[in-house]
Write a protein that holds these residues in place. Structure first.
Motif, mmCIF file in Angstrom:
data_model
loop_
_atom_site.group_PDB
_atom_site.id
_atom_site.type_symbol
_atom_site.label_atom_id
_atom_site.label_comp_id
_atom_site.label_asym_id
_atom_site.label_seq_id
_atom_site.Cartn_x
_atom_site.Cartn_y
_atom_site.Cartn_z
ATOM 1 N N ASP A 177 32.185 -5.576 -5.883
ATOM 2 C CA ASP A 177 30.893 -4.893 -5.976
ATOM 3 C C ASP A 177 29.738 -5.850 -5.702
ATOM 4 O O ASP A 177 28.768 -5.479 -5.027
ATOM 5 N N MET B 227 28.202 9.968 -4.203
ATOM 6 C CA MET B 227 27.776 8.576 -4.288
ATOM 7 C C MET B 227 28.888 7.768 -4.968
ATOM 8 O O MET B 227 29.414 8.175 -5.996
ATOM 9 N N PRO B 228 29.219 6.622 -4.408
ATOM 10 C CA PRO B 228 30.244 5.780 -5.042
ATOM 11 C C PRO B 228 29.761 5.247 -6.391
ATOM 12 O O PRO B 228 28.572 5.189 -6.663
ATOM 13 N N GLU B 229 30.717 4.871 -7.225
ATOM 14 C CA GLU B 229 30.387 4.286 -8.521
ATOM 15 C C GLU B 229 30.644 2.790 -8.484
ATOM 16 O O GLU B 229 31.567 2.319 -7.824
ATOM 17 N N LEU B 230 29.826 2.071 -9.232
ATOM 18 C CA LEU B 230 29.994 0.623 -9.349
ATOM 19 C C LEU B 230 30.967 0.295 -10.475
ATOM 20 O O LEU B 230 30.942 0.931 -11.524
ATOM 21 N N SER B 231 31.788 -0.705 -10.249
ATOM 22 C CA SER B 231 32.686 -1.208 -11.289
ATOM 23 C C SER B 231 31.969 -2.206 -12.186
ATOM 24 O O SER B 231 32.390 -2.457 -13.303
ATOM 25 N N PHE C 63 21.695 2.325 -5.388
ATOM 26 C CA PHE C 63 22.495 3.092 -6.341
ATOM 27 C C PHE C 63 21.597 3.780 -7.371
ATOM 28 O O PHE C 63 22.081 4.336 -8.345
ATOM 29 N N GLU D 114 34.679 -6.065 -9.875
ATOM 30 C CA GLU D 114 33.292 -6.489 -10.094
ATOM 31 C C GLU D 114 32.843 -7.463 -9.002
ATOM 32 O O GLU D 114 31.720 -7.381 -8.493
ATOM 33 N N TRP E 113 30.569 2.077 2.013
ATOM 34 C CA TRP E 113 30.763 1.271 0.811
ATOM 35 C C TRP E 113 32.222 0.865 0.589
ATOM 36 O O TRP E 113 32.522 -0.313 0.416
ATOM 37 N N SER F 186 28.610 -3.572 -14.257
ATOM 38 C CA SER F 186 27.457 -2.991 -14.963
ATOM 39 C C SER F 186 26.155 -3.498 -14.346
ATOM 40 O O SER F 186 26.092 -4.605 -13.808
ATOM 41 N N SER F 187 25.134 -2.680 -14.444
ATOM 42 C CA SER F 187 23.830 -3.091 -13.918
ATOM 43 C C SER F 187 23.303 -4.299 -14.692
ATOM 44 O O SER F 187 22.595 -5.139 -14.134
#
Length: 136
Positions: free
Chosen positions: A71, A1-5, A124, A68, A88, A7-8
């Motif tokens: 994203d 799974m890709p990671e987000l740059s 995600f 960001e 993605w 923050s949630s």
């Protein structure tokens, strides 16, 4: 799974602000000078050229780095169903080529922005249920 740059917490803050922006209506007042008490403070729900929520969103996005911003656009498109998690990386790259100079304008022009961002975030495995604006 890709990671987000991003923050949630930042995404959730933007979701809240996008929903505030979406509920605004076009300015219907023909003449200034109406008493705020008489109109039930309804003017705060009308969209205007000096909209403080829109400005807050624009400034918030402008202060983000390019990853960001990519994203955010990717989450929008993912939530809207324009792509999948497998696409993605390519989707993010394409989005930044198309919208690099006007990310805020692109996002603000999208009806249901908050809903799409929330759906993208959920793919995600994240949610905004525990989000508190004061934490940001």
């Amino acid at each position: 799974m890709p990671e987000l740059s991003i923050s949630s917490e930042k995404v959730c803050f933007l979701i809240v602000k996008a929903r505030e922006f979406d509920v605004q209506d076009v300015d219907t007042e023909l003449e200034d000078g109406a008493n705020a008490t008489d109109d039930g403070m309804i003017d705060v729900l009308e969209d205007s050229s000096d909209n403080p929520v829109e400005e807050e969103i624009r400034v918030f996005i402008a202060e983000m780095d390019e990853d960001e911003k990519a994203d955010l656009i990717g989450l929008l498109r993912l939530g809207r169903g324009d792509g999948t998690m497998e696409e993605w990386a390519a989707m993010r790259a394409e989005d930044m080529r198309e919208h690099a100079g006007n990310v805020a304008a692109y996002l603000l022009g999208e009806p249901m922005l908050g809903d799409y961002l929330e759906e993208g975030l959920s793919q995600f495995g994240m949610s905004c249920t525990e989000f508190e604006i004061g934490r940001l």
